[in-house]
Motif scaffolding. Structure first.
Motif: not given
Length: 531
Positions: A181-183, A496-522
């Protein structure tokens, strides 16, 4: 981040200006206010104000000790103390914590020396005022709340505590779900340097923070967390009142509700709109205030034996978008039922519509959805201190135009419009499978109330950082969002919104991608509590 020192100065000035009415109250008949220098632990001098009722003594009076907040002097509580002395006969000693302003020593961040100081203040008051040690209470806001709770655990003379805008778990507060919580850190460090003298442990903590090795100093935070002293509070039978704000920028309410549930003595929890220290700010100056009125009742009941009608255990909540207080017998009673919504694959409903997933109450087939990491979106938690204060004083929420949230950089889901008004009440929880393309990534989860025009009001949020993982490997992420209470009107949706940057916090999201999933059984799901 360059605005933080100015913001700190503005916040402190606002607090002090709000409480400069206190000395004027001290001229009223019925009590006296005097300066004192009290020898603290190690012989350092603590600057104090002693507020004492006038008139003939009728045996030892009840004593209240109030450590000042971080970066503030002992004038902070004089208005409230004057009312407590005049109306209920308390002797009140308000003192500046070591390392700040006119007190000696260095800032120890509620360490063992601060607890020893508080115990020395009790000793001094018993010897130098009309107070006895048979009926002792402690109260404070923020830093004063933490010191009060920690002292009560160590000193069985403390019968009752009122901890306002304080913390239970410093790790969960400043490093939630392994997210810095950098801020909050910058705010505390800047104000500490402006008004005090940082001790060696705090200087080392700052070095670790600057060098991105916060984990090396977590033991320091654990030692200073009242949640690790709950067994002692319970053994002492301490009556504990906890009051915090829903949007507290420093000490979020989740760690307070967890502490409340573990207490087994007399206890009361109050949560209301606002940011750090704002719900009780004016009450500290002696002005009418719901929190301080309940604090006075709490001490009267547990120190003076006066029945104020306050149950031995209970919860009082003021919803974020309401002026009405609601009472409950326990924290569990806040949520009558939980509604499970399953996350469906985000998709466009028509060519011009942004891709949005549904949140049905029945399970859907497995799916995956990818977003880019490292870019901010319009979904955010607001400005530290400012946004929460606006919510508290004006009911102006942190908002977002949901259709304009960039779907390349955020995943978005929404329910159907509600057929009737409902109260979201309790702790929403999210479970989803995540596959980051990098070793580390930060995720920021937001829950909104969205009106017919697409304008979203922030109900709850929570960060989570996945550290030192294996790129491309799935993992199940469970997130308990912030506890909340929010009235959702008929015709509105939850989103519901999920993203990867918030100025209150020191984030670790320098690049790349994030894949969300909902597999069978979970399956991915969002569990929403309703009152």
């Amino acid at each position: 981040m360059r605005r933080l020192p100015a913001l700190v100065t503005t916040a402190i000035t606002a607090v002090l200006c709000g409480q400069l009415v206190a000395p004027a109250a001290a001229t009223a008949e019925g009590f006296t206010v005097r300066e004192a220098k009290i020898a603290g632990s190690g012989g350092i001098s603590l600057a104090a104000k002693v507020i004492e009722p006038e008139g003939a003594d009728r045996g030892p009076r009840p004593l209240l000790v109030m450590p000042a907040s971080w970066a503030l002097p002992n004038i902070e509580y004089v208005g409230a103390a004057a009312r407590l002395a005049h109306e209920s006969g308390y002797v009140v000693v308000s003192y500046t914590a070591r390392g700040f302003h006119g007190s000696g020593g260095e800032v120890e961040v509620a360490g063992s020396a601060d607890v020893a100081d508080a115990r020395k203040v009790i000793d001094w008051a018993v010897e130098h005022t009309s107070a006895g040690d048979e009926h002792v209470g402690m109260a404070g806001i923020s830093y004063g709340a933490g010191i009060s709770a920690l002292t009560a655990a160590e000193d069985s003379r403390v019968d009752a505590v009122a901890a306002m805008s304080g913390w239970s778990d410093l790790v969960a507060s400043l490093y939630p779900n392994e997210t810095v919580s950098s801020a909050a850190a910058e705010l505390l460090l800047a104000s500490g340097k402006l008004t005090g003298r940082l001790g060696s442990e705090l200087r080392e903590l700052e070095r670790a923070y600057r060098q991105h090795r916060v984990e090396d100093e977590l033991d320091m935070a654990r030692e200073r967390s009242p949640k690790n002293r709950i067994d002692q509070l319970n053994a002492n039978g301490t009556a504990v009142l906890l009051a915090n704000a829903w949007q507290d920028s420093l000490f979020p309410p989740g760690q307070i509700t967890e502490m409340f549930e573990r207490l087994n003595g007399p206890k009361r929890l109050m949560l209301s709109p606002g940011d750090h220290a704002t719900p009780e700010l004016f009450g500290a100056a002696g002005l009418p205030n719901r929190v301080w009125e309940r604090v006075a009742d709490w001490f009267d009941q547990h120190l003076r034996g006066v029945d104020r009608g306050v149950p031995a255990s209970g919860v009082e909540l003021q919803p974020l978008n309401s002026s009405e207080w609601r009472s409950y017998s326990s924290w569990r009673a806040v949520s009558r039922r939980t509604e499970t919504h399953y996350l469906d694959a985000p998709r466009k409903r028509h060519p011009l519509a942004p891709g949005t997933g549904e949140l049905p109450t029945d399970e859907r087939p497995s799916w995956q959805h990818r977003i880019e990491a490292g870019d901010p979106t319009l979904a955010h938690s607001g400005t530290v201190l400012v946004s929460g204060a606006l919510q508290g004083f004006t009911r102006m929420p942190v908002g977002v135009p949901l259709p304009l949230v960039d779907r390349e950089d955020a995943a978005v889901w929404a329910t159907e419009p509600r057929s009737e008004e409902v109260l979201v009440s309790g702790t929403p929880r999210l479970g989803v499978t995540v596959t980051p393309s990098a070793r580390s990534v930060s995720l920021f989860v937001h829950l909104y109330d969205v009106g017919p025009a697409g304008r979203g009001s922030l109900i709850s949020r929570k960060p989570v950082t996945l550290r030192n993982g294996k790129p491309g490997v799935q993992q199940r992420v469970e997130v308990a969002l912030r506890p909340t209470s929010w009235e959702v009107p008929a015709g509105h949706r939850l989103a519901l919104v999920i993203d990867t940057v918030d100025t209150r916090y020191r984030d670790e999201s320098s690049g790349g991608t994030v894949t969300f999933g909902s597999p069978d059984g979970n399956p991915a799901d969002l569990r929403v509590p309703f009152g």
